[in-house]
Scaffold this active site. Structure first.
Site, mmCIF file in Angstrom:
data_model
loop_
_atom_site.group_PDB
_atom_site.id
_atom_site.type_symbol
_atom_site.label_atom_id
_atom_site.label_comp_id
_atom_site.label_asym_id
_atom_site.label_seq_id
_atom_site.Cartn_x
_atom_site.Cartn_y
_atom_site.Cartn_z
ATOM 1 N N LYS A 114 0.812 -1.212 0.000
ATOM 2 C CA LYS A 114 0.000 0.000 0.000
ATOM 3 C C LYS A 114 0.853 1.273 0.000
ATOM 4 C CE LYS A 114 -1.415 1.451 4.546
ATOM 5 N NZ LYS A 114 -0.299 1.736 5.279
ATOM 6 N N HIS A 155 -5.849 -2.548 6.870
ATOM 7 C CA HIS A 155 -5.547 -3.374 8.049
ATOM 8 C C HIS A 155 -6.816 -3.759 8.831
ATOM 9 C CE1 HIS A 155 -1.556 -2.335 6.997
ATOM 10 N NE2 HIS A 155 -1.445 -1.223 7.686
HETATM 11 C C1 BG6 Z 1 1.109 1.247 8.436
HETATM 12 C C2 BG6 Z 1 0.530 2.629 8.464
HETATM 13 O O1 BG6 Z 1 0.555 0.512 7.375
HETATM 14 O O2 BG6 Z 1 0.814 0.580 9.656
HETATM 15 C C3 BG6 Z 1 1.092 3.417 9.628
HETATM 16 O O3 BG6 Z 1 0.848 3.305 7.253
HETATM 17 C C4 BG6 Z 1 0.895 2.654 10.920
HETATM 18 O O4 BG6 Z 1 0.487 4.690 9.721
HETATM 19 C C5 BG6 Z 1 1.380 1.222 10.797
HETATM 20 O O5 BG6 Z 1 1.614 3.334 11.928
HETATM 21 C C6 BG6 Z 1 0.991 0.396 12.011
HETATM 22 O O6 BG6 Z 1 1.628 -0.832 11.938
HETATM 23 P P1 BG6 Z 1 1.993 -1.661 13.254
HETATM 24 O O7 BG6 Z 1 2.517 -2.948 12.722
HETATM 25 O O8 BG6 Z 1 3.023 -0.843 13.975
HETATM 26 O O9 BG6 Z 1 0.747 -1.789 14.028
#
Ligand code: BG6
Length: 486
Positions: free
Chosen positions: A150, A242
């Protein structure tokens, strides 16, 4: 319990954008850790490709620095690091021009590795041009794999255009669209909990589940990424991908088999069963300045920004299993703690023979993604001691670190696992093109409504739990969010 390392075939992995942040922070350290774990086969080659005219020696030095920073000097095994750096090569490439392609072709032809994978750690505007070059130069073979991540579009139309560009050069079975949440251990455990136990599945429906809460809360702000983030916002950055994936895995029907297309077919059915979200069922927020940091607007360097750093919404799935059970989603930056979880909250018993429990103390199954990955079942038991039948709500707690011991500590990071799945040719944990498009179709309606209403995000305190209106979203339905705590 000791985790098993399943070897993969020797491979050539070309990383486009190899000098960039994601490569240095995640991809290269991840590959190094796979070598430490013994999963990197002899003869595997990693070829960095980027615009900078670096020598292979300079590239190796850069990667060594990245390992020192992102793996940590004290964690590095010098012998393994030396072997890892030897597996690295570099080619300066002009993604949209002629430079470097012939050299890349030659380097690949020299090896006899059967698996060829191309990781496009570059902006989406380069996905199409690079895919086309890989095909027209004959560098990509019919079994090669291409990995993208993404933003996979900004809306449905741009996502379709991106998919179409990739489809001109690669078959769907060759395209690996990463959503790193699918690589998280607990996310996969959600499927194990649901489909490898007979305990929960009979209860996993609207008859027994009151509602589901999915929370991805972060304590960090957008500092440093403000430029990208301000054009994206929490809806595009987190919810469309997500949180949508978490919703799908929670809500989907059991697939007939655990294989890529059957799992993705089931996820797609969930997305297609989502009702359009009513604007009144959404809340956008933006963090204010707090004692530990600037406001969102300052971070984004845009004093007029209307971009949301927080979203809460109520999603409803129209199918036999879930009609009547809302899924509440929320995600935000600069909240009280970093905490991601899925909470499946069950209904009250149909008839209680005991004094009524305080409200909101019904059974719940909580799947914790981070931190302290694990699963908790909230149960009602009798409060100990004499004096009548008083009830208490207690957790039946399983932390993976405690239950699995050393193998939990050795759990690979999401990227490590996903890259190895690419090499293995397993697409189960990657998004299919139609899934991404369906998720955009759902998200677009929400984004369009906000745009039409010129919705202004509600300010919320840094270090808090989000805007007041998000609490009301639940209260008005007689429910409440679980506490955000690290
Ligand atoms: C990313 C987003 O995909 O996921 C970020 O672009 C976010 O903004 C991150 O901070 C969160 O990932 P994780 O694995 O730290 O929960």
């Amino acid at each position: 319990m000791v985790s098993r390392v399943i070897p993969v075939q020797p491979f050539d992995l070309v990383i486009f954008g190899a000098t960039g942040d994601l490569a240095r922070r995640k991809i290269l350290p991840g590959l190094y850790r796979r070598m430490v774990a013994g999963q990197m086969p002899t003869g595997a080659r990693i070829i960095g490709a980027a615009r900078s005219s670096l020598t292979t020696k300079a590239f190796r030095e850069m990667v060594r620095e990245a390992l020192d920073t992102f793996v940590g000097t004290s964690e590095i095994d010098e012998e393994i690091a030396a072997a890892f750096l030897t597996a690295l090569d570099y080619v300066a490439i002009d993604a949209t021009g002629e430079g470097g392609w012939a050299e890349l072709g030659k380097k690949l032809d020299k090896g006899d590795n059967a698996v060829r994978a191309f990781y496009l750690s570059v902006g989406p505007s380069l996905f199409g041009p690079i895919a086309e070059r890989l095909q027209s130069t004959g560098i990509a073979t019919s079994t090669s794999r291409i990995v993208v991540e993404k933003p996979l579009g900004h809306d449905l139309e741009s996502a379709k255009a991106l998919n179409a560009q990739l489809a001109e050069s690669f078959d769907e079975r060759q395209i690996y669209r990463i959503d790193h949440y699918l690589g998280k251990e607990t996310v996969q455990n959600l499927m194990a909990v649901r489909f490898a136990n007979s305990l929960f599945e009979p209860l996993w429906n609207a008859r027994h589940v009151d509602h589901v809460q999915i929370t991805v809360s972060e304590d960090i702000g957008v500092g440093g990424r403000g430029g990208y983030y301000d054009k994206s916002g929490a809806m595009r950055d987190m919810v469309q991908n997500h949180l949508m994936q978490l919703l799908c895995l929670t809500a989907m029907e059991p697939p007939a088999q655990f294989d890529a297309d059957r799992v993705r077919d089931e996820k797609l059915k969930v997305i297609r069963s989502l009702e359009p979200v009513d604007p009144d069922d959404t809340v956008r927020g933006q963090y204010r300045a707090g004692p530990d940091g600037p406001s969102y607007k300052e971070d984004a360097e845009n004093p007029d920004s209307r971009t949301e750093s927080y979203v809460a919404l109520k999603a409803c799935i129209s199918n036999w299993r879930w009609t009547g059970t809302p899924f509440y989603l929320r995600t935000g930056k600069r909240l009280r703690a970093r905490m991601s979880e899925i909470a499946v909250v069950f209904k009250e018993p149909p008839h209680s023979i005991f004094p009524k429990l305080p409200p909101h103390q019904t059974n719940a199954l909580i799947i914790r993604l981070q931190p302290n990955e694990g699963i908790t079942l909230r149960m009602t038991i009798k409060e100990p001691g004499p004096g009548g039948m008083r009830l208490a709500d207690v957790p039946l707690d399983m932390s993976f670190a405690e239950a699995l011991g050393p193998s939990a500590e050795a759990m690979p990071d999401a990227y490590e696992r996903l890259i190895m799945d690419v090499i293995r040719g397993d697409q189960t944990l990657f998004m299919r093109g139609d899934e991404v498009e369906a998720a955009w179709a759902w998200a677009d309606k929400i984004l369009d409504d906000w745009e039409e209403e010129r919705d202004i995000p509600r300010p919320y305190d840094a270090g808090g739990s989000g805007p007041e209106d998000a609490l009301r979203l639940m209260h008005r339905d007689g429910r409440r969010w679980r506490e955000i705590e690290g």
